[in-house]
Scaffold this motif. Structure first.
Motif, PDB file in Angstrom:
ATOM      1  N   ASP A 322       0.808  -1.221   0.000  1.00 31.09           N
ATOM      2  CA  ASP A 322       0.000   0.000   0.000  1.00 31.09           C
ATOM      3  C   ASP A 322       0.842   1.273   0.000  1.00 31.09           C
ATOM      4  O   ASP A 322       0.295   2.370   0.086  1.00 31.09           O
ATOM      5  CB  ASP A 322      -0.925  -0.004   1.226  1.00 31.09           C
ATOM      6  N   VAL A 323       2.166   1.116  -0.079  1.00 34.06           N
ATOM      7  CA  VAL A 323       3.043   2.289  -0.003  1.00 34.06           C
ATOM      8  C   VAL A 323       3.857   2.463  -1.287  1.00 34.06           C
ATOM      9  O   VAL A 323       3.718   3.456  -2.006  1.00 34.06           O
ATOM     10  CB  VAL A 323       3.986   2.189   1.216  1.00 34.06           C
ATOM     11  N   ARG A 324       4.720   1.497  -1.564  1.00 31.69           N
ATOM     12  CA  ARG A 324       5.581   1.532  -2.757  1.00 31.69           C
ATOM     13  C   ARG A 324       5.902   0.085  -3.097  1.00 31.69           C
ATOM     14  O   ARG A 324       6.962  -0.421  -2.733  1.00 31.69           O
ATOM     15  CB  ARG A 324       6.847   2.342  -2.457  1.00 31.69           C
ATOM     16  N   LEU A 379      15.859  -6.693   3.507  1.00 33.09           N
ATOM     17  CA  LEU A 379      14.401  -6.673   3.682  1.00 33.09           C
ATOM     18  C   LEU A 379      13.860  -5.361   3.140  1.00 33.09           C
ATOM     19  O   LEU A 379      14.282  -4.278   3.572  1.00 33.09           O
ATOM     20  CB  LEU A 379      14.037  -6.824   5.156  1.00 33.09           C
ATOM     21  N   TYR A 380      12.936  -5.465   2.200  1.00 30.34           N
ATOM     22  CA  TYR A 380      12.230  -4.277   1.717  1.00 30.34           C
ATOM     23  C   TYR A 380      10.978  -4.144   2.568  1.00 30.34           C
ATOM     24  O   TYR A 380      10.090  -4.984   2.512  1.00 30.34           O
ATOM     25  CB  TYR A 380      11.886  -4.436   0.237  1.00 30.34           C
ATOM     26  N   ASP A 381      10.916  -3.092   3.371  1.00 29.96           N
ATOM     27  CA  ASP A 381       9.942  -3.010   4.449  1.00 29.96           C
ATOM     28  C   ASP A 381       9.302  -1.627   4.492  1.00 29.96           C
ATOM     29  O   ASP A 381       9.681  -0.726   3.727  1.00 29.96           O
ATOM     30  CB  ASP A 381      10.667  -3.303   5.778  1.00 29.96           C
ATOM     31  N   VAL A 382       8.354  -1.446   5.406  1.00 30.39           N
ATOM     32  CA  VAL A 382       7.786  -0.129   5.700  1.00 30.39           C
ATOM     33  C   VAL A 382       7.882   0.115   7.197  1.00 30.39           C
ATOM     34  O   VAL A 382       7.791  -0.829   7.993  1.00 30.39           O
ATOM     35  CB  VAL A 382       6.312  -0.006   5.251  1.00 30.39           C
ATOM     36  N   ARG A 383       8.070   1.388   7.552  1.00 25.98           N
ATOM     37  CA  ARG A 383       8.178   1.757   8.966  1.00 25.98           C
ATOM     38  C   ARG A 383       7.501   3.104   9.198  1.00 25.98           C
ATOM     39  O   ARG A 383       7.455   3.944   8.295  1.00 25.98           O
ATOM     40  CB  ARG A 383       9.642   1.817   9.393  1.00 25.98           C
ATOM     41  N   PRO A 384       7.003   3.318  10.412  1.00 28.92           N
ATOM     42  CA  PRO A 384       6.393   4.621  10.723  1.00 28.92           C
ATOM     43  C   PRO A 384       7.418   5.737  10.588  1.00 28.92           C
ATOM     44  O   PRO A 384       8.604   5.546  10.903  1.00 28.92           O
ATOM     45  CB  PRO A 384       5.939   4.461  12.186  1.00 28.92           C
ATOM     46  N   PRO A 385       7.009   6.896  10.151  1.00 29.44           N
ATOM     47  CA  PRO A 385       7.948   8.010   9.929  1.00 29.44           C
ATOM     48  C   PRO A 385       8.761   8.388  11.158  1.00 29.44           C
ATOM     49  O   PRO A 385       9.917   8.804  11.028  1.00 29.44           O
ATOM     50  CB  PRO A 385       7.025   9.162   9.507  1.00 29.44           C
ATOM     51  N   ASP A 386       8.185   8.255  12.354  1.00 31.31           N
ATOM     52  CA  ASP A 386       8.904   8.693  13.549  1.00 31.31           C
ATOM     53  C   ASP A 386       9.851   7.645  14.103  1.00 31.31           C
ATOM     54  O   ASP A 386      10.590   7.910  15.057  1.00 31.31           O
ATOM     55  CB  ASP A 386       7.916   9.129  14.637  1.00 31.31           C
ATOM     56  N   THR A 387       9.852   6.429  13.508  1.00 36.12           N
ATOM     57  CA  THR A 387      10.795   5.401  13.954  1.00 36.12           C
ATOM     58  C   THR A 387      11.843   5.070  12.888  1.00 36.12           C
ATOM     59  O   THR A 387      12.887   4.508  13.214  1.00 36.12           O
ATOM     60  CB  THR A 387      10.048   4.106  14.337  1.00 36.12           C
ATOM     61  N   LEU A 388      11.569   5.422  11.641  1.00 32.52           N
ATOM     62  CA  LEU A 388      12.522   5.142  10.572  1.00 32.52           C
ATOM     63  C   LEU A 388      13.720   6.081  10.708  1.00 32.52           C
ATOM     64  O   LEU A 388      13.569   7.299  10.693  1.00 32.52           O
ATOM     65  CB  LEU A 388      11.855   5.313   9.204  1.00 32.52           C
ATOM     66  N   LEU A 472      22.507  -2.654  -7.247  1.00 30.53           N
ATOM     67  CA  LEU A 472      21.574  -1.683  -7.818  1.00 30.53           C
ATOM     68  C   LEU A 472      20.152  -1.993  -7.380  1.00 30.53           C
ATOM     69  O   LEU A 472      19.755  -3.156  -7.316  1.00 30.53           O
ATOM     70  CB  LEU A 472      21.634  -1.701  -9.345  1.00 30.53           C
ATOM     71  N   GLU A 473      19.400  -0.944  -7.138  1.00 30.58           N
ATOM     72  CA  GLU A 473      18.017  -1.090  -6.663  1.00 30.58           C
ATOM     73  C   GLU A 473      17.152  -0.043  -7.366  1.00 30.58           C
ATOM     74  O   GLU A 473      17.536   1.127  -7.457  1.00 30.58           O
ATOM     75  CB  GLU A 473      18.008  -0.893  -5.141  1.00 30.58           C
ATOM     76  N   VAL A 474      16.011  -0.471  -7.886  1.00 33.03           N
ATOM     77  CA  VAL A 474      15.034   0.455  -8.466  1.00 33.03           C
ATOM     78  C   VAL A 474      13.679   0.156  -7.842  1.00 33.03           C
ATOM     79  O   VAL A 474      13.231  -0.988  -7.829  1.00 33.03           O
ATOM     80  CB  VAL A 474      14.931   0.319 -10.000  1.00 33.03           C
ATOM     81  N   THR A 475      13.035   1.190  -7.296  1.00 38.33           N
ATOM     82  CA  THR A 475      11.707   1.030  -6.701  1.00 38.33           C
ATOM     83  C   THR A 475      10.713   1.950  -7.395  1.00 38.33           C
ATOM     84  O   THR A 475      11.090   2.961  -7.993  1.00 38.33           O
ATOM     85  CB  THR A 475      11.723   1.360  -5.198  1.00 38.33           C
ATOM     86  N   SER A 476       9.441   1.591  -7.302  1.00 41.92           N
ATOM     87  CA  SER A 476       8.396   2.390  -7.945  1.00 41.92           C
ATOM     88  C   SER A 476       7.056   2.127  -7.279  1.00 41.92           C
ATOM     89  O   SER A 476       6.813   1.034  -6.764  1.00 41.92           O
ATOM     90  CB  SER A 476       8.301   2.056  -9.438  1.00 41.92           C
ATOM     91  N   SER A 477       6.201   3.122  -7.319  1.00 43.79           N
ATOM     92  CA  SER A 477       4.809   2.933  -6.889  1.00 43.79           C
ATOM     93  C   SER A 477       3.909   2.773  -8.103  1.00 43.79           C
ATOM     94  O   SER A 477       2.698   2.626  -7.964  1.00 43.79           O
ATOM     95  CB  SER A 477       4.357   4.139  -6.056  1.00 43.79           C
ATOM     96  N   THR A 478       4.499   2.798  -9.294  1.00 43.47           N
ATOM     97  CA  THR A 478       3.721   2.761 -10.538  1.00 43.47           C
ATOM     98  C   THR A 478       3.506   1.341 -11.046  1.00 43.47           C
ATOM     99  O   THR A 478       2.372   0.884 -11.181  1.00 43.47           O
ATOM    100  CB  THR A 478       4.413   3.600 -11.622  1.00 43.47           C
TER     101      THR A 478
END
Length: 565
Positions: A322-324, A379-388, A472-478
């Motif tokens: 739900d993020v990227r 690990l490709y992960d998500v974290r809350p803005p105030d803990t990242l 090399l790493e490429v990420t996208s939300s598209t």
């Protein structure tokens, strides 16, 4: 031209800009696109924002046209209408007398109105990635024009008055990937020209007058089948100085040098004269062409996981969906960053890819790491803005919320310094995280964040001259395909740069640098071949999501690229 439905409520973005007397407005992405679709176009209230000097409407495939009322925005200095599906441009655009930047790239335009030539303050024109077959005559009236990008269209020629001496500020012409058959000998009239890109066209000759452009620093004619094969070799080797010296001395093709009876005058790569009998040229012609083609070829070898001595796996948490959600990775060996300006060229190329194919990081983001400093598995992960937390490039460790605040302040300061003529690249990709409860990040085995897309990667894994292997790493939300397309473009560019570094044989640098790179296994490279090692991306249950490069990746029409699988 169709008018948008006026019975709909005013869009909140427009209402806010109106109430706050804003000078800038950016409308982009799927939320705006849905409004355009339901409204039948841009809400007409937009054209009442007379104070605007910057307007961007981008990444809206439902946008097919702009109303003639655009002329009411008389204070506009920058108009960005890129990555939509515009099929026409209103003639009234010529009434925007204050316009300095006009970006109509990545649309579906076939023609431009001649009224564009009335924009006397225009400095930057970008109409790349359309279907335009001809440019309007009269561009020489845009006397302040400094940069024009018409790449990836269907142009067979450039207008005669583009070479007018009236365009004394024109420093950059990008016209790659068209079907242009001729470069005018009048090009020498452009006294400020620094960059000329006519790669991947239908040119057969390069006029010797090009050598009279005294400020020219960068030329690109790659992908043209020139009659002069020696010149073609120089062109494909990106040897700007050699090409200009060759033309200045009267090389073949349309050069000034005159041929003696029974002889053909040429120059070797050092500029020395060679006289070759025509009869000998005929006998050796085919062999010479084959040797030149082989010398010009860039080589990329794909190593499958079974062949790799060191493998890296990237696991993906469920939260990124739900993020990227999209990521592709690979390992590159054989990239020579040690010699001369090789590292600087690579970083510059990455920035250009971010600006172009990544649309200033809004569609995708590239991150490059020193593999020796990457602690797998990742690990490709998500974290809350105030803990990242991350150690950004050139900064100390900081929380994501604080970093974004700093960057926003820096971007605001840039806008003030530029007198609101442009929204910086920072503004564009900072907006991608607006309203997100979680931020994406790539984390190593020691729980250090090494990448925070689309913002920055970490100082911990920063590449430098001593880097021997890159991750090399490429990420996208598209989309996943966007990631693959960007990675393809990055690797092909790396192959091109590696060959350039190999051909130029630059010095490593200072004694300290020479010592620092002594541990690298390819200290004295004998080849410019790149090896690409596959990287698997897995979900939390161990199921394969993607492996790059696969058999369908790195498929290029570049005839100078060989991919060995």
């Amino acid at each position: 031209m169709a008018q948008a439905n006026t019975s709909l409520n005013v869009w909140p973005e427009i209402e806010k800009a109106e109430n706050e007397n804003r000078r800038e407005l950016v409308l982009q992405g799927s939320v705006v696109d849905k409004k355009i679709e339901s409204c039948g176009g841009i809400h007409p209230r937009l054209y009442c924002l007379a104070l605007l000097n910057y307007l961007e409407i981008s990444q809206c495939p439902s946008l097919h046209e702009v109303n003639e009322s655009i002329s009411q925005l008389s204070h506009l200095q920058s108009l960005i209408l890129c990555r939509n599906k515009l099929t026409s441009v209103p003639k009234s655009i010529g009434e925007l007398k204050a316009i300095k930047v006009l970006d109509l790239s990545v649309n579906q335009l076939h023609v431009l109105p001649e009224d564009i030539c009335e924009l006397r303050e225009l400095r930057t024109l970008n109409i790349s990635c359309n279907n335009i077959t001809a440019l309007p005559e009269g561009l020489s009236k845009c006397v302040k024009l400094a940069s024009i990008n018409v790449s990836k269209n269907a142009l067979s020629r450039l207008p005669d008055d583009l070479w007018s001496s009236r365009l004394e500020l024109l420093s950059s012409i990008i016209a790659s990937e068209n079907v242009i058959e001729d470069l005018s000998s009048e090009v020498h009239n452009l006294s400020a020209l620094k960059v000329l890109d006519l790669s991947s066209n239908k040119l057969q000759d390069i006029p010797s007058e090009l050598a009279n452009c005294t400020k020219l620093k960068e030329i690109n004619f790659k992908g043209n089948k020139l009659k002069d094969k020696r010149l073609e070799k120089m062109v494909n080797g990106c040897l700007t100085k050699s090409v200009l010296d060759y033309l200045r001395a009267g090389g073949r093709g349309k050069g000034k040098g005159k041929q003696q009876d029974g002889e053909a005058a040429e120059k070797d790569d050092t500029g020395c004269n060679i006289s070759v009998k025509k009869s000998a040229g005929k006998r050796k012609g085919k062999k010479e062409v084959e040797e030149v083609d082989e010398l010009n070829r860039m080589v990329v070898r794909v190593l499958h996981l079974s062949e790799a001595t060191s493998a890296v796996t990237v696991n993906v948490s469920a939260g990124v969906k739900d993020v990227r959600p999209y990521i592709v990775c690979c390992i590159v060996k054989g990239m020579n960053l040690r010699q001369g300006n090789a590292l600087k060229r690579f970083l510059t190329a990455q920035t250009k890819l971010h600006d172009d194919i990544c649309a200033r990081r809004t569609t995708a983001t590239i991150a490059t790491h020193d593999l020796a400093l990457v602690k797998a598995p990742l690990l490709y992960d998500v974290r809350p803005p105030d803990t990242l937390k991350i150690v950004p490039l050139g900064r100390k460790e900081i929380k994501a919320t604080q970093l974004l605040k700093q960057l926003q302040q820096e971007a605001d300061e840039q806008r003030k310094q530029r007198k609101r003529q442009n929204v910086s690249g920072l503004h564009k990709y900072l907006q991608l995280l607006d309203g997100k409860d979680f931020y994406p990040c790539l984390v190593d085995a020691e729980d250090h964040v090494i990448s925070f897309p689309p913002i920055t990667n970490s100082e911990r894994t920063k590449i430098k001259k001593t880097t021997c292997e890159l991750f090399l790493e490429v990420t996208s939300s598209t989309s996943l395909q966007v990631c693959k397309d960007v990675m393809d473009a990055l690797i092909i560019k790396m192959a091109e740069l590696n060959k350039l570094t190999f051909d130029q044989k630059e010095d490593v640098g200072s004694d300290e640098e020479a010592v620092a790179v002594s541990d690298c296994p390819a200290e004295n490279p004998t080849s410019h071949e790149l090896a690409i090692i596959q990287v698997k991306v897995m979900d939390v249950d161990g199921n394969l999501k993607v492996v790059y490069p696969s058999k369908t990746d790195l498929i290029s029409e570049n005839r100078d690229l060989t991919v060995i699988r």
